[in-house]
Design an enzyme around this catalytic site. Structure first.
Site, PDB file in Angstrom:
ATOM      1  CB  ILE A  21      -0.893   0.022   1.264  1.00  0.00           C
ATOM      2  CG1 ILE A  21      -1.746  -1.248   1.323  1.00  0.00           C
ATOM      3  CG2 ILE A  21      -1.768   1.273   1.289  1.00  0.00           C
ATOM      4  CD1 ILE A  21      -2.253  -1.573   2.714  1.00  0.00           C
ATOM      5  CB  CYS A  22       1.471   4.036  -2.154  1.00  0.00           C
ATOM      6  SG  CYS A  22       2.210   5.665  -2.173  1.00  0.00           S
ATOM      7  CG  LEU A  23      -2.319   5.750   3.647  1.00  0.00           C
ATOM      8  CD1 LEU A  23      -3.202   6.665   2.793  1.00  0.00           C
ATOM      9  CD2 LEU A  23      -3.202   4.839   4.485  1.00  0.00           C
TER      10      LEU A  23
END
Ligand SMILES: [Zn+2]
Ligand SMILES: [Zn+2]
Ligand SMILES: [Zn+2]
Ligand SMILES: [Zn+2]
Ligand SMILES: [Zn+2]
Ligand SMILES: [Zn+2]
Lengths: 219, 564
Positions: free
Chosen positions: A87-89
């Site tokens: 995930i890119c967060l």
């Protein structure tokens, strides 16, 4: 008691007691430091009706370093790797704060499903698809939700009850796939190349067919 | 390999055939004094050699003193505390001028950006504007630990349903409950701390947070633990929190120094692991075209590095831009040249496999006794004479090449000639770790078999040190020669290179030869003499090349990036 253990136990208990958020956190084995979080896909999104599971690993220095999360359920989203679930967060990286919790982080993930950020992608191919044609992207995301996350989809119409539709999985148009298949290329090869080249919607006009063929001839 | 004795007969001719630069004492012997390893380490500029530069080694405390005086300057002109001045300088990457300009322009904006004041506390704004909780009595567990609007993404994106849920969940504060740290929930904690933003957490959590920032992330810019709060911990706060944790405090101070040094062009941090020294050197960018700023930090004579580029060792005599070009070339062509680095080759006479295990290039095949040179595989007999030509590449082949294919083959061959020798000296240097151990054993042996004392057998270690140093020079002379334009100047350069290389190979062979107790005294004299000779030859290469740069004598056969 170990401060990290106390904190995680409290977080798990708080989450269990809170029925309103619809966020679940469960133990994988007996360790409270490896968990599975889950939530429903938000209403009004292609993920609606799906149930998504997230792998949670609590690092030794939690909560002073961010929790590690990745999707277990396969999901078609610009900020999630379609292969690994990574995930890119920002809050999972440098915007993490020790006051954030597992529950608040999972809620942030749920909100991420409502509003993808294709300009800061984790999966570049999915992001391209999103930018090229949002409706086609949503159709594919819905299909993934149906296949992997138990979404409602078109199963009733008998389409998905058979083998998985690889063309729909890749978010492609079956007419395009057939066009190149008729030149003698294998279906899987055609799907792979067209997906990588983002052969979709308005973008089709920008791609010379010779280039597609060239790409397919590469070993 | 030949024994030491074989060399006695050609000694005279070997030294005499040399030019007028003969620097060894007339009787051919040298005193132990000249082998003092400190001889080549000069602090003062009075004894500075042409290939050395002026620099100063600074300890962490020295740099901290510099930082302190910068901070004091800011406190004096703005009337702020030391902590505030320090944050201001760090925020502006120690650029005083820029800080002064911006601070004069708008002190409030600068203070917020530098993490000194939270936005809502900044003056000239309505006091109640912030949405934050201020006093401790207002803090409620639920509101802090519950889901919060977070990060740009979620803040802008929360759907109606989840947003309203968030708001519902913020329960009203309970006035009479004792304060519990909202991070660890440990109700036995009694000591709470906060920065100017009043976000209170227990001392234990602050300590764990700062430790994780400092030790895991190597971060000295530590913002408040509250979400989206950009107030930064002052040095005093960090010190108060860490208390007895001297390890983390020490690392924090080191990070501050590193940050300062990284923004000072005249300073460079020693690249050796866990070294905290800094070198100060005011060489200009332009001077890098003619000077090689090799420095040694004050922590140890082995902490040698280049001030002008990223090479963590001595790359004299070649200048930084050319060294960089060469390393890039080697990197790009690493596959082509990989075979050279292997430790085994085949004997060119009987094809049996021969393994190299020392630094010496004089090889003798165990099977057929053929003596040859490891580098060029040619007979060793030619190497001991004035016909020694192993270092030189015959440019004729590439000149004769007519078509593209033979040209490209010739250019590869040319590169491999230089690379081969470069890599060989590098490899020999690496094998020196082994050589050190062997030499140590030999020195112990000598003490037993002869009446020499421990001090008196040090000549062996000094010889090994010198060989390693000279192999470093030789390595880089091949990088230099590869780019040197063909002509007289290159010829002279290669003469010096050849003389150094021969001297090094001779000494190398001598120190690796088997020990004969009968002749230890003779051996000692011989090794000592040749070590002095090698030192002088090395000096000649370094000096002449450095002078050549200053005189503009060197021309390159391809454009060098970074040179005008
Ligand atoms: Zn605490
Ligand atoms: Zn704060
Ligand atoms: Zn050092
Ligand atoms: Zn350099
Ligand atoms: Zn042989
Ligand atoms: Zn040779």
């Amino acid at each position: 008691m170990d401060a990290r253990l106390r904190r995680v136990n409290k977080e798990i208990a708080d989450c269990k007691n809170d029925k309103s958020s619809n966020i679940d956190i469960d133990l994988v084995d007996n360790s409270p430091f490896h968990l599975i979080g889950s939530f429903d896909g938000p209403e009004g999104t292609p993920y609606e009706g799906g149930h998504f599971e997230v792998d949670i690993v609590i690092p030794d220095s939690y909560p002073f370093q961010p929790v590690k999360m990745k999707f277990i359920t396969k999901i078609y989203h610009p900020n999630v790797s379609s292969a690994s679930g990574a995930i890119c967060l920002d809050i999972l990286k440098d915007a993490w704060s020790p006051v954030l919790t597992l529950k608040s982080t999972l809620i942030s993930l749920q909100s991420l499903l409502c509003s993808p950020e294709p300009r800061d992608p984790q999966d570049a191919e999915v992001a391209k698809h999103y930018m090229t044609s949002k409706s086609s992207f949503e159709e594919t995301a819905r299909y993934w939700t149906e296949i992997y996350a138990g979404g409602p989809g078109k199963a009733g119409k008998g389409k998905a009850s058979g083998p998985r539709d690889e063309i729909a999985m890749a978010g492609l148009d079956s007419a395009h796939v057939q066009q190149f298949q008729s030149l003698g290329f294998e279906k899987s090869k055609v799907i792979d190349v067209l997906r990588r080249m983002n052969y979709r919607g308005a973008n089709v006009a920008n791609i010379n067919d010779d280039r597609v063929v060239e790409e397919m001839l590469k070993p | 390999m030949s024994s030491a004795d074989e060399y006695s007969d050609d000694d005279a001719g070997y030294y005499d055939e040399d030019d007028d630069e003969m620097l060894v004492d007339d009787d051919g012997s040298a005193s132990e004094m000249e082998l003092d390893p400190m001889n080549d380490f000069h602090e003062g500029s009075s004894r500075r050699k042409i290939y050395e530069i002026d620099y100063e080694s600074l300890s962490q405390a020295d740099v901290e003193r510099q930082m302190k005086s910068e901070v004091e300057y800011i406190t004096s002109i703005f009337g702020v505390t030391v902590d505030v001045a320090s944050l201001l300088l760090r925020h502006f990457d120690w650029n005083k001028e820029k800080l002064i300009e911006k601070y004069m322009d708008n002190a409030t904006t600068v203070s917020v950006a530098a993490g000194i004041t939270p936005p809502e506390k900044a003056p000239k704004r309505p006091a109640a504007s912030g949405g934050r909780l201020h006093s401790s009595s207002e803090l409620s567990r639920e509101s802090l630990i519950g889901p919060r609007r977070s990060s740009r993404r979620v803040a802008s994106a929360a759907t109606k349903s989840s947003k309203s849920k968030l708001l519902e969940r913020a329960t009203p504060p309970r006035q009479d409950e004792p304060f519990v740290c909202p991070i660890c929930f440990d109700d036995t904690q009694t000591e709470f701390m906060s920065l100017v933003c009043d976000h209170k957490y227990c001392k234990g959590c602050w300590g764990a947070y700062i430790e994780s920032k400092v030790k895991t992330e190597a971060e000295s810019w530590i913002s408040c633990m509250a979400e989206d709060c950009d107030v930064v911990a002052t040095d005093t706060f960090v010190q108060q929190v860490l208390g007895e944790d001297k390890g983390t405090w020490g690392r924090f101070q080191e990070l501050l120094v590193r940050h300062y040094v990284s923004h000072r062009p005249e300073l460079k941090y020693c690249p050796y692991p866990s070294c905290t020294y800094t070198v100060s050197c005011s060489i200009s960018r332009a001077s890098l075209a003619t000077q090689v700023p090799i420095v040694t930090c004050g922590n140890g004579a082995t902490h040698k590095f280049c001030f002008g580029c990223n090479v963590d060792s001595d790359h004299r005599p070649v200048i930084c831009p050319v060294a960089k070009m060469w390393l890039q070339k080697c990197h790009d062509d690493s596959e082509t040249a990989n075979w050279i680095k292997s430790n085994t080759k085949e004997c060119s006479k009987c094809q049996s496999t021969i393994e190299k295990n020392g630094g010496c290039n004089h090889m003798t095949c165990k099977k057929c006794k053929y003596e040859f040179c490891w580098v060029c595989m040619g007979p060793w007999s030619e190497h001991g004479t004035s016909w020694y030509n192993c270092n030189r590449y015959d440019e004729k082949a590439s000149k004769d090449a007519r078509d593209a294919q033979s040209r490209s083959r010739a250019s590869l061959e040319r590169y491999l000639h230089y690379y081969n020798r470069w890599a060989n000296h590098e490899q020999s240097k690496k094998l020196s770790v082994e050589l050190y151990a062997k030499t140590e054993k030999k020195m112990e042996e000598m003490q037993i078999t002869s009446e020499l004392s421990w001090i008196e057998v040090q000549f062996m270690k000094k010889a090994v040190d010198e060989v390693i140093k000279c192999r470093t020079t030789l390595m880089w002379t091949y990088a230099m020669a590869y780019y040197l334009e063909f002509g007289n100047e290159k010829e002279l350069f290669e003469d010096n290179q050849r003389d150094l290389e021969r001297a090094v190979e001779d000494l190398s062979e001598l120190i690796e030869s088997p020990l004969d107790p009968e002749v230890i005294k003779t051996l000692r004299q011989k090794v000592t003499d040749r070590t002095v000779y090698v030192t002088k030859r090395n000096e000649i290469v370094l000096e002449d090349t450095a002078r050549g740069f200053l005189e503009g004598r060197w021309t390159w056969n391809s454009p060098v990036a970074g040179l005008d």
